[in-house]
Scaffold this motif. Structure first.
Motif, short mmCIF file in Angstrom:
data_model
loop_
_atom_site.label_atom_id
_atom_site.label_comp_id
_atom_site.label_asym_id
_atom_site.label_seq_id
_atom_site.Cartn_x
_atom_site.Cartn_y
_atom_site.Cartn_z
N MET A 1 0.87 -1.17 0.00
CA MET A 1 0.00 0.00 0.00
C MET A 1 0.91 1.22 0.00
SD MET A 1 -2.56 -1.62 2.83
CE MET A 1 -1.20 -2.41 3.68
N VAL A 2 0.90 1.96 -1.10
CA VAL A 2 1.94 2.98 -1.30
C VAL A 2 1.35 4.28 -1.83
CG1 VAL A 2 2.45 2.09 -3.61
CG2 VAL A 2 4.20 3.34 -2.38
N ARG A 3 1.96 5.37 -1.41
CA ARG A 3 1.61 6.69 -1.94
C ARG A 3 2.61 7.00 -3.04
NH1 ARG A 3 0.65 6.07 3.20
NH2 ARG A 3 -1.26 6.90 4.10
N PHE A 4 2.11 7.39 -4.20
CA PHE A 4 2.96 7.69 -5.33
C PHE A 4 3.23 9.18 -5.42
CE2 PHE A 4 1.65 3.45 -6.45
CZ PHE A 4 2.81 2.93 -6.99
N TYR A 5 4.43 9.51 -5.89
CA TYR A 5 4.86 10.87 -6.22
C TYR A 5 5.16 11.76 -5.02
CZ TYR A 5 3.39 9.22 -10.71
OH TYR A 5 3.25 8.46 -11.83
N GLY A 6 5.11 11.26 -3.83
CA GLY A 6 5.52 12.03 -2.67
C GLY A 6 6.58 11.25 -1.92
N GLU A 7 7.32 11.91 -1.08
CA GLU A 7 8.36 11.21 -0.31
C GLU A 7 7.73 10.56 0.91
OE1 GLU A 7 12.34 12.04 2.31
OE2 GLU A 7 11.79 13.52 0.81
N THR A 8 8.05 9.29 1.12
CA THR A 8 7.56 8.54 2.27
C THR A 8 8.71 7.73 2.84
OG1 THR A 8 5.40 8.33 1.21
CG2 THR A 8 5.83 6.88 3.06
N GLY A 9 9.12 8.04 4.05
CA GLY A 9 10.17 7.27 4.72
C GLY A 9 11.48 7.24 3.96
N GLY A 10 11.81 8.32 3.27
CA GLY A 10 13.07 8.37 2.53
C GLY A 10 12.99 7.83 1.11
N TRP A 11 11.80 7.47 0.66
CA TRP A 11 11.61 6.91 -0.69
C TRP A 11 10.62 7.76 -1.47
CZ3 TRP A 11 14.51 2.96 -2.47
CH2 TRP A 11 15.17 2.17 -1.54
N ILE A 12 10.87 7.89 -2.77
CA ILE A 12 9.91 8.49 -3.70
C ILE A 12 9.50 7.38 -4.65
CG2 ILE A 12 9.55 10.14 -5.56
CD1 ILE A 12 11.57 11.98 -4.16
N ASN A 13 8.21 7.11 -4.71
CA ASN A 13 7.67 6.05 -5.56
C ASN A 13 6.92 6.68 -6.72
OD1 ASN A 13 8.31 3.91 -3.56
ND2 ASN A 13 6.85 5.06 -2.35
N ARG A 14 7.15 6.18 -7.93
CA ARG A 14 6.42 6.72 -9.07
C ARG A 14 6.34 5.67 -10.17
NH1 ARG A 14 9.79 8.11 -13.20
NH2 ARG A 14 11.97 8.40 -12.68
N PHE A 15 5.35 5.85 -11.04
CA PHE A 15 5.25 5.04 -12.24
C PHE A 15 6.17 5.66 -13.28
CE2 PHE A 15 1.18 4.25 -10.16
CZ PHE A 15 1.20 2.87 -10.13
N THR A 16 6.81 4.84 -14.10
CA THR A 16 7.74 5.37 -15.09
C THR A 16 7.03 5.97 -16.30
OG1 THR A 16 8.02 3.20 -16.10
CG2 THR A 16 9.62 3.84 -14.41
N ASP A 17 5.74 5.62 -16.52
CA ASP A 17 4.98 6.20 -17.62
C ASP A 17 3.49 6.04 -17.35
OD1 ASP A 17 4.24 3.56 -18.27
OD2 ASP A 17 5.78 3.38 -19.78
N GLU A 18 2.67 6.52 -18.28
CA GLU A 18 1.22 6.51 -18.06
C GLU A 18 0.59 5.13 -18.15
OE1 GLU A 18 2.14 7.02 -22.27
OE2 GLU A 18 2.68 8.31 -20.63
N THR A 19 1.32 4.12 -18.63
CA THR A 19 0.74 2.77 -18.71
C THR A 19 0.76 2.05 -17.37
OG1 THR A 19 2.85 1.72 -19.27
CG2 THR A 19 1.50 2.52 -21.12
#
Length: 163
Positions: free
Chosen positions: A81-99
């Motif tokens: 369960m993750v929040r994308f595009y914001g920093e959480t606990g020293g990590w930034i999580n994001r999708f690499t593209d719109e797919t």
């Protein structure tokens, strides 16, 4: 004017008369107005106030509290369960593209790190959006750790299926 027609898992953009013998005509130099567009998979969205409520609704658990971002669904698979595009606990999580077929997890913290053992497992990825109340938990799919592309400060996960 083109109309969209749903055919066996694809959206067909073209005229209804673009069919012969019940089968669609594919794009060709003589028929450029017809295009086949892959379908977008309908994502499952669950509304919940907490991770515990989400796990209870989707996986039938009976938690009153669950503060972790991961939950072991089976011996080889976790729910992330993750929040994308914001920093959480020293990590930034994001999708690499719109797919949304690949995720990169970038470490921006200050302490040296080691990959936890669960990084190599298969993950059911659930995106958390907190702009609404209750939160939106969107099941993105099943992803697998890409050990070849990953480093200590960047981890990659590839989508292997819908959930």
């Amino acid at each position: 004017m083109s109309e969209k027609i749903y055919i066996s898992g694809c959206i067909r953009v073209g005229k209804a008369t673009d069919f012969k013998n019940g089968k669609p005509i594919t794009s060709s130099p003589t028929n450029p107005s017809t295009t086949v567009v892959p379908p977008k998979t309908e994502k499952k969205i669950i509304r919940a106030d907490t991770n515990a409520e989400f796990l209870n609704k989707r996986f039938g658990t009976h938690y009153k509290q669950w503060y972790k971002s991961t939950w072991q669904e089976s011996p080889n698979r976790i729910v992330w369960m993750v929040r994308f595009y914001g920093e959480t606990g020293g990590w930034i999580n994001r999708f690499t593209d719109e797919t949304h077929n690949r995720i990169v997890e970038k470490y921006v913290g200050k302490k040296p790190i080691e990959l936890p053992p669960y990084s190599h497992r298969i993950r059911i990825v659930v995106a958390i959006e907190e702009r609404d109340v209750p939160r939106r938990y969107t099941i993105e799919g099943v992803y697998q750790f890409d050990a070849k592309a990953s480093t200590l400060t960047r981890r990659y996960y590839n989508k292997i299926s819908d959930f």
